[in-house]
Design a protein around this motif. Structure first.
Motif, PDB file in Angstrom:
ATOM      1  N   MET A   1      93.646  66.313  35.041  1.00 39.75           N
ATOM      2  CA  MET A   1      92.852  67.192  33.835  1.00 39.75           C
ATOM      3  C   MET A   1      91.367  67.125  34.016  1.00 39.75           C
ATOM      4  N   THR A   2      91.423  67.910  33.993  1.00 41.21           N
ATOM      5  CA  THR A   2      90.279  68.395  33.680  1.00 41.21           C
ATOM      6  C   THR A   2      88.959  67.782  33.051  1.00 41.21           C
ATOM      7  N   LYS A   3      87.876  67.496  33.797  1.00 40.09           N
ATOM      8  CA  LYS A   3      86.748  66.688  33.523  1.00 40.09           C
ATOM      9  C   LYS A   3      85.455  67.329  33.563  1.00 40.09           C
ATOM     10  N   VAL A   4      84.628  67.658  32.314  1.00 45.27           N
ATOM     11  CA  VAL A   4      83.186  68.264  32.947  1.00 45.27           C
ATOM     12  C   VAL A   4      82.629  67.161  31.744  1.00 45.27           C
ATOM     13  N   THR A   5      81.289  67.074  32.700  1.00 43.97           N
ATOM     14  CA  THR A   5      80.086  65.963  32.595  1.00 43.97           C
ATOM     15  C   THR A   5      79.327  67.192  32.454  1.00 43.97           C
ATOM     16  N   ILE A   6      77.827  67.065  31.717  1.00 39.76           N
ATOM     17  CA  ILE A   6      76.554  67.562  30.806  1.00 39.76           C
ATOM     18  C   ILE A   6      75.680  66.717  30.931  1.00 39.76           C
ATOM     19  N   TYR A   7      74.802  66.708  31.610  1.00 48.58           N
ATOM     20  CA  TYR A   7      73.402  66.283  32.265  1.00 48.58           C
ATOM     21  C   TYR A   7      71.707  66.606  31.308  1.00 48.58           C
ATOM     22  N   ASP A   8      71.960  66.804  30.590  1.00 50.28           N
ATOM     23  CA  ASP A   8      70.827  67.310  29.433  1.00 50.28           C
ATOM     24  C   ASP A   8      69.805  66.546  29.907  1.00 50.28           C
ATOM     25  N   PRO A   9      68.758  67.227  29.628  1.00 48.55           N
ATOM     26  CA  PRO A   9      67.252  67.153  29.293  1.00 48.55           C
ATOM     27  C   PRO A   9      66.885  66.057  28.615  1.00 48.55           C
ATOM     28  N   ALA A  10      65.391  65.378  28.857  1.00 45.92           N
ATOM     29  CA  ALA A  10      65.393  64.392  28.223  1.00 45.92           C
ATOM     30  C   ALA A  10      65.769  64.840  26.514  1.00 45.92           C
ATOM     31  N   MET A  11      65.930  64.313  25.985  1.00 47.27           N
ATOM     32  CA  MET A  11      66.047  64.502  23.599  1.00 47.27           C
ATOM     33  C   MET A  11      66.131  62.621  24.056  1.00 47.27           C
ATOM     34  N   CYS A  12      65.624  63.548  21.999  1.00 46.41           N
ATOM     35  CA  CYS A  12      65.344  61.620  21.374  1.00 46.41           C
ATOM     36  C   CYS A  12      66.827  60.866  21.103  1.00 46.41           C
ATOM     37  N   CYS A  13      68.147  61.803  21.062  1.00 41.16           N
ATOM     38  CA  CYS A  13      68.819  60.503  21.204  1.00 41.16           C
ATOM     39  C   CYS A  13      69.885  61.179  22.105  1.00 41.16           C
ATOM     40  N   ALA A  31      79.187  69.278  18.275  1.00 43.99           N
ATOM     41  CA  ALA A  31      80.662  69.147  17.693  1.00 43.99           C
ATOM     42  C   ALA A  31      81.866  69.884  18.763  1.00 43.99           C
ATOM     43  N   ALA A  32      81.190  70.870  19.459  1.00 46.03           N
ATOM     44  CA  ALA A  32      82.710  70.834  21.277  1.00 46.03           C
ATOM     45  C   ALA A  32      83.413  69.644  21.685  1.00 46.03           C
ATOM     46  N   VAL A  33      81.819  68.755  21.653  1.00 44.61           N
ATOM     47  CA  VAL A  33      82.040  67.898  22.537  1.00 44.61           C
ATOM     48  C   VAL A  33      83.091  66.385  21.955  1.00 44.61           C
ATOM     49  N   PHE A  34      82.832  66.214  21.113  1.00 43.42           N
ATOM     50  CA  PHE A  34      83.557  65.627  19.590  1.00 43.42           C
ATOM     51  C   PHE A  34      84.860  65.447  19.979  1.00 43.42           C
ATOM     52  N   SER A  35      85.320  66.610  19.268  1.00 43.86           N
ATOM     53  CA  SER A  35      86.147  67.798  19.109  1.00 43.86           C
ATOM     54  C   SER A  35      87.107  67.248  20.602  1.00 43.86           C
ATOM     55  N   GLY A  40      91.571  63.587  23.380  1.00 42.54           N
ATOM     56  CA  GLY A  40      91.919  62.711  25.046  1.00 42.54           C
ATOM     57  C   GLY A  40      91.393  63.455  26.128  1.00 42.54           C
ATOM     58  N   PHE A  41      90.402  64.709  25.894  1.00 48.93           N
ATOM     59  CA  PHE A  41      89.494  65.209  26.799  1.00 48.93           C
ATOM     60  C   PHE A  41      88.692  64.939  27.720  1.00 48.93           C
ATOM     61  N   SER A  42      88.226  64.228  29.096  1.00 49.52           N
ATOM     62  CA  SER A  42      87.394  63.921  29.869  1.00 49.52           C
ATOM     63  C   SER A  42      86.285  64.609  29.723  1.00 49.52           C
ATOM     64  N   ILE A  43      85.171  64.208  29.018  1.00 54.46           N
ATOM     65  CA  ILE A  43      83.826  65.564  28.423  1.00 54.46           C
ATOM     66  C   ILE A  43      83.094  63.672  28.747  1.00 54.46           C
ATOM     67  N   LYS A  44      82.279  64.057  29.218  1.00 57.41           N
ATOM     68  CA  LYS A  44      80.657  62.671  29.215  1.00 57.41           C
ATOM     69  C   LYS A  44      79.534  63.778  29.227  1.00 57.41           C
ATOM     70  N   ARG A  45      78.676  63.072  28.157  1.00 53.77           N
ATOM     71  CA  ARG A  45      76.967  63.572  28.196  1.00 53.77           C
ATOM     72  C   ARG A  45      76.178  62.732  28.666  1.00 53.77           C
ATOM     73  N   GLU A  96      88.060  77.375  27.667  1.00 50.70           N
ATOM     74  CA  GLU A  96      88.638  77.456  28.821  1.00 50.70           C
ATOM     75  C   GLU A  96      88.715  76.864  29.546  1.00 50.70           C
ATOM     76  N   TRP A  97      87.491  76.400  30.051  1.00 47.40           N
ATOM     77  CA  TRP A  97      88.126  74.654  30.806  1.00 47.40           C
ATOM     78  C   TRP A  97      88.846  74.158  30.313  1.00 47.40           C
ATOM     79  N   PHE A  98      88.815  73.887  29.104  1.00 44.23           N
ATOM     80  CA  PHE A  98      89.949  72.812  28.743  1.00 44.23           C
ATOM     81  C   PHE A  98      90.973  73.421  28.749  1.00 44.23           C
ATOM     82  N   GLY A  99      91.894  74.517  27.938  1.00 46.91           N
ATOM     83  CA  GLY A  99      92.846  74.871  27.686  1.00 46.91           C
ATOM     84  C   GLY A  99      92.929  75.295  26.714  1.00 46.91           C
ATOM     85  N   VAL A 100      92.241  75.232  25.501  1.00 40.74           N
ATOM     86  CA  VAL A 100      92.381  75.318  23.961  1.00 40.74           C
ATOM     87  C   VAL A 100      91.962  76.193  24.151  1.00 40.74           C
ATOM     88  N   GLY A 101      92.148  76.547  22.354  1.00 40.78           N
ATOM     89  CA  GLY A 101      92.090  77.356  21.503  1.00 40.78           C
ATOM     90  C   GLY A 101      90.717  77.329  21.001  1.00 40.78           C
TER      91      GLY A 101
END
Length: 125
Positions: A1-13, A31-35, A40-45, A96-101
């Motif tokens: 299963m594809t795993k995506v990890t996002i390393y965000d800059p410093a943000m207020c939340c 919105a995309a991350v929430f969806s 059930g996809f593996s995505i972390k921020r 594309e990464w998760f194979g969804v529309g």
């Protein structure tokens, strides 16, 4: 299963979708991350403000920050490999990464009746 990890800059939340001015790109990403999480996809921020240890522990992210500085953020990893730096993924890239529309990830809709607020200065009548 594809795993995506996002390393965000410093943000207020954690999502960056707060404060007086919200970046529409961050809204689309949130919105995309929430969806994807709901499906059930593996995505972390990780937010630099809240999770600095995650940036130190990941050798690839740490090396990018050392070499290019915070301009390299956000850093996007797919299955542990850096695929994008300095900008957020598009809805199409997530799809594309998760194979969804892409239409499955575009959950943010503009209100039909936008809120119109006028703030009067003190002493105004």
């Amino acid at each position: 299963m594809t795993k995506v990890t996002i390393y965000d800059p410093a943000m207020c939340c954690d999502t960056g979708v707060c404060g007086p001015v919200v970046d529409p790109k961050l809204t689309a990403v949130a919105a995309a991350v929430f969806s994807l999480e709901k499906k059930g996809f593996s995505i972390k921020r990780f937010n630099l403000s809240n999770d600095p240890a995650a940036f130190v522990e990941n050798k690839k992210v740490n090396a990018l920050l050392f070499e290019k500085g915070i301009e390299s953020l956000p850093v996007i990893l797919v299955d542990g490999e850096v695929v994008k730096t300095g900008e957020y993924p598009t809805v199409g890239e997530f799809a594309e990464w998760f194979g969804v529309g892409a239409s499955e990830l575009q959950t943010v809709k503009q209100p039909s009746n936008p809120l119109n607020v006028t703030i009067a200065s003190p002493g105004a009548k």
